[in-house]
Design a protein around this motif. Sequence first.
Motif, short mmCIF file in Angstrom:
data_model
loop_
_atom_site.label_atom_id
_atom_site.label_comp_id
_atom_site.label_asym_id
_atom_site.label_seq_id
_atom_site.Cartn_x
_atom_site.Cartn_y
_atom_site.Cartn_z
N VAL A 149 -1.33 -3.60 -4.53
CA VAL A 149 -1.28 -2.85 -3.32
C VAL A 149 -2.81 -2.25 -3.24
O VAL A 149 -3.49 -1.83 -4.24
N CYS A 150 -3.17 -2.05 -2.17
CA CYS A 150 -4.87 -1.58 -1.94
C CYS A 150 -4.76 0.15 -2.62
O CYS A 150 -3.91 0.65 -2.47
N ARG A 151 -5.82 0.09 -3.54
CA ARG A 151 -6.04 1.56 -4.04
C ARG A 151 -6.32 2.63 -3.27
O ARG A 151 -6.21 3.78 -3.83
N TYR A 152 -6.63 2.28 -2.05
CA TYR A 152 -7.11 3.68 -1.05
C TYR A 152 -6.22 4.30 -0.13
O TYR A 152 -5.01 5.00 -0.95
N CYS A 153 -5.99 3.91 0.82
CA CYS A 153 -4.97 4.93 1.79
C CYS A 153 -3.63 4.84 1.92
O CYS A 153 -3.11 3.83 1.30
N GLY A 154 -2.82 5.88 2.26
CA GLY A 154 -1.66 5.98 2.48
C GLY A 154 -1.00 4.77 3.41
O GLY A 154 0.14 4.59 3.41
N THR A 155 -1.81 3.94 4.04
CA THR A 155 -1.14 2.77 4.68
C THR A 155 -0.51 1.80 3.71
O THR A 155 0.42 1.34 4.06
N GLY A 156 -1.01 1.78 2.58
CA GLY A 156 -0.21 0.92 1.51
C GLY A 156 -0.42 -0.48 1.70
O GLY A 156 0.65 -1.22 1.50
N CYS A 157 -1.43 -1.30 2.08
CA CYS A 157 -1.48 -2.38 2.47
C CYS A 157 -1.56 -3.26 1.27
O CYS A 157 -1.96 -3.06 0.06
N GLY A 158 -0.77 -4.26 1.37
CA GLY A 158 -0.48 -5.29 0.07
C GLY A 158 -1.74 -6.36 -0.12
O GLY A 158 -2.26 -6.54 1.01
N PHE A 165 -3.91 -8.83 6.64
CA PHE A 165 -5.34 -8.11 7.01
C PHE A 165 -5.71 -6.63 6.10
O PHE A 165 -4.67 -6.03 5.56
N LEU A 166 -6.91 -6.60 5.85
CA LEU A 166 -7.38 -5.33 5.01
C LEU A 166 -8.51 -4.56 5.94
O LEU A 166 -9.22 -5.50 6.65
N CYS A 167 -8.76 -3.62 5.56
CA CYS A 167 -10.18 -2.92 6.28
C CYS A 167 -10.98 -3.09 5.23
O CYS A 167 -10.90 -3.59 4.18
N LEU A 168 -12.29 -2.94 5.57
CA LEU A 168 -13.32 -3.21 4.80
C LEU A 168 -13.48 -2.62 3.48
O LEU A 168 -13.61 -3.16 2.61
N LYS A 169 -13.10 -1.41 3.39
CA LYS A 169 -13.10 -0.88 2.03
C LYS A 169 -12.04 -1.62 1.09
O LYS A 169 -12.41 -1.90 -0.07
N GLY A 170 -10.79 -1.90 1.79
CA GLY A 170 -10.06 -2.51 0.82
C GLY A 170 -10.47 -3.94 0.54
O GLY A 170 -10.09 -4.66 -0.80
N SER A 171 -11.07 -4.54 1.39
CA SER A 171 -11.36 -5.76 1.06
C SER A 171 -12.68 -5.97 -0.02
O SER A 171 -13.03 -6.94 -0.48
N HIS A 177 -6.62 5.50 8.87
CA HIS A 177 -5.56 4.45 8.46
C HIS A 177 -5.76 3.25 9.37
O HIS A 177 -5.25 2.71 10.35
N PRO A 178 -6.86 2.37 9.22
CA PRO A 178 -7.38 1.51 10.09
C PRO A 178 -6.41 0.15 10.40
O PRO A 178 -6.45 -0.31 11.50
N ILE A 179 -5.79 -0.01 9.23
CA ILE A 179 -4.86 -1.34 9.74
C ILE A 179 -3.51 -0.67 10.48
O ILE A 179 -3.07 -1.64 11.28
N LEU A 180 -3.19 0.41 10.35
CA LEU A 180 -2.13 0.91 11.42
C LEU A 180 -2.75 1.11 12.63
O LEU A 180 -2.20 0.69 13.59
S1 SF4 Z 1 -5.86 0.54 5.61
FE1 SF4 Z 1 -7.56 -0.26 4.37
S2 SF4 Z 1 -7.89 1.30 2.64
FE2 SF4 Z 1 -5.73 1.71 3.72
S3 SF4 Z 1 -4.54 0.65 2.57
FE3 SF4 Z 1 -5.03 -0.87 4.18
S4 SF4 Z 1 -6.71 -1.74 3.35
FE4 SF4 Z 1 -6.62 0.04 2.09
#
Ligand code: SF4
Length: 752
Positions: A41-50, A74-80, A211-214
């Motif tokens: 799971v992404c280490r950052y936001c509450g979106t909780g992307c896999g 998909f991931l946002c830049l920081k997640g990637s 919450h960029p992916i949402l």
């Molecule tokens: S939106 Fe970005 S920061 Fe948040 S969980 Fe998804 S990839 Fe990670």
Amino acid sequence: MNVSRREFLKASAAAAALSMVGGPCLAAGKDDGVDKWVKGVCRYCGTGCGVLVGVRGDKAVAVKGDPNNHNAGFLCLKGSMLIPVIYTPDRITEPMIRRGGKSSPLEKVSWDEALEFAAKPFRDAAAAAGPSAVAYYGSGQALTEESYLANKIWKAGFKTNNVDGNPRLCMASAVAGYLTTFGKDEPMGTYDDIDAATCFFIIGSNTSEAHPILFRRIAQRKENSPEVKVIVADPRRTNTSRIADMHMSFVPGTDLALLNAMAHVIINEEMDNQRFYNRYVNFVDNEGKPTTFENYKSFLADYTPEKAARLTGVPAADIVRAAKTFAESSASLSLWCMGINQRVRGVWANNLIHNLHLLTGQIGRPGASPLSLTGQPNACGGVRDTGSLSHLLPAGRMVANEKHRNEMEDFWGVPRGTIQPKMGLHTVALFEAMAKGDVKAVFIHCTNPAHTLPNLNKLTKGLETAFVAQTECFMDAETLKYADAVFPAAFWCETDGVYGCTERRYALTEQAIKPMGNCRPAVQILMDFAARAGIDPKLFPYKNAADIWEEWRTLSKGSPYDFFGITRARLKKESGIKWPCPTETHPGTRLRYVRGEDPLVPADHPDRIFFYGRPDGKANVFLRPYAPPFEPADKDYPFVLTTGRVIDHWHSATMTGQVPELRKAYPSAFVEINPEDAKKLRINNGDPVTLETRRDKMTFPARVTDTCMPGLVFCPFFDKKLLVNKLFHDAVDNASREPEYKICATKVYKQA
Ligand code: SF4
């Protein structure tokens, strides 16, 4: 404002380009050079992307979005860009202590020495001053197993309820909002509702950056179905509002009036759903006492759109249009975040959003739901669900409830009376008590309070006074300045554990690589520390995090949080499962409280919806009046200061600040100011601008932009060189105890 299709496509494309990465994103090495992909799971936001972590040899070399999780790859830049964070030279890889007090340097020592050095002050403080002299301060970024374990060690081992953490600063008002309205915490909706909603009501959330992916999913929904309406209510004209059909830019702090005015319109225009609320709702006054619909209607007479327009600055016609769009759409989804929660009336604001859904019946159907967005990746699963706050116990139990305490004491195998009946100290009170010397030793895990607390000049005195033991991964963390003992924790995919995101989804991060240097998994650190601090090791007979998960899943069985069916084996195979999920064959729950969807609602229940958090199965519509913020602008401090995130940085930037590309995008904080105000104050882009509040003053480079309405200035809070929280007061909501980070009064002037 009506957004044209052309404008919409332009805004959503810009947002997508800014924020999204689809498919593999290699931080080092090549995709074809990866030996294996490990799920996480992404280490950052509450979106909780896999995510999938690419491993070559003994190194993580790549990360990409998990196509089977809700983020569809998909991931946002920081997640990637998580990989460089693991290998930054800033990593702490050895235990450290300060032998000569706070002003002495941190020196590297063995694990044994660090653990003993940290445990002794806890033993001594508890022996001399009793259990309430020690505390744990945790995090919505800690793994579930870590929070569950710490909660048990402190509440049943040290026998103190001084267990709190940073979710108090972000989600506590949402928790209290769900509890007071529905009887239990956590939402009924999920991300799937985004694909079915025909009206989005986004209030107090800059979804595009937080919450960029949402946001991508919302924008895609609108792009595919142009009839879908997006209403954004936010004093700032953020990127989120740029895809909206309507942007209601209300005067900061007047949202309670706006929400009541929408309810007024809904009833007066006969758009309320009497069949729904007659069956599923109780009307209650501000004290929670029963009242009637007629009284509610009379109460709302004070909130005509015209009156609300004078207070909020939103034209009456817009309030009417928003209310009609919300009520008449086939499925309305409300999304909100810190703009609603971080307020002295944050709980009331949460209740008033729920009111709109309960009045109109926009709930319990695909696309129709209130859904609070969680700030951190594991505030829901890790802290709220495990009850790791000073007033809570696991799975929706309360410290103040004797039956709940006894249930936990029996389950944990400790004598009745072990868990204290009085709630412990909430965050602000905890740091005040540390400053006074009442709490003498604190264990801080996975968070950076010296950066993120409000009223920092005051509350960091607690860190100066108390003994501080801290787990930390990065030397950049501001709190290290105050730490007496530092434990190097394994970071992210160096260990394993479960995260639970906004939508009740539990997902596993598997260990992909070995911990760096001398780092250890936090569950190991907590158990080693507790044993030395004198806690009976029988309380934590675990070999690893998987054992803790097994206990926690067993404990949930039969509770309103039942996820007994979510085994580690399933989590390894599946990309997240939404609770309730009582059996190993249950697929997880999309619509909570709904018969035929939620396994906790009996199949033969006479009602389609059963709010089982309350004995009568009904939810509350509250009569909550407008109340002003704690510190509105006045003649001496004529501007409102608000804070928030930027897309490229996560919280205090101890992680994102390690990534050159992200650092370059936002090297420092700034102050946004409206062009009209800038003209009056002769401020140009880049000018040094001082913000002076009743607590402190600080100078930022100016960004002149129409994002802020006149009279409002905004600063992001990620920059440790410009700790904007020094400017804020520490007033809290009197129910949730969450501080009001979103509004304080400030002077604004150009630095000579
Ligand atoms: S939106 Fe970005 S920061 Fe948040 S969980 Fe998804 S990839 Fe990670």
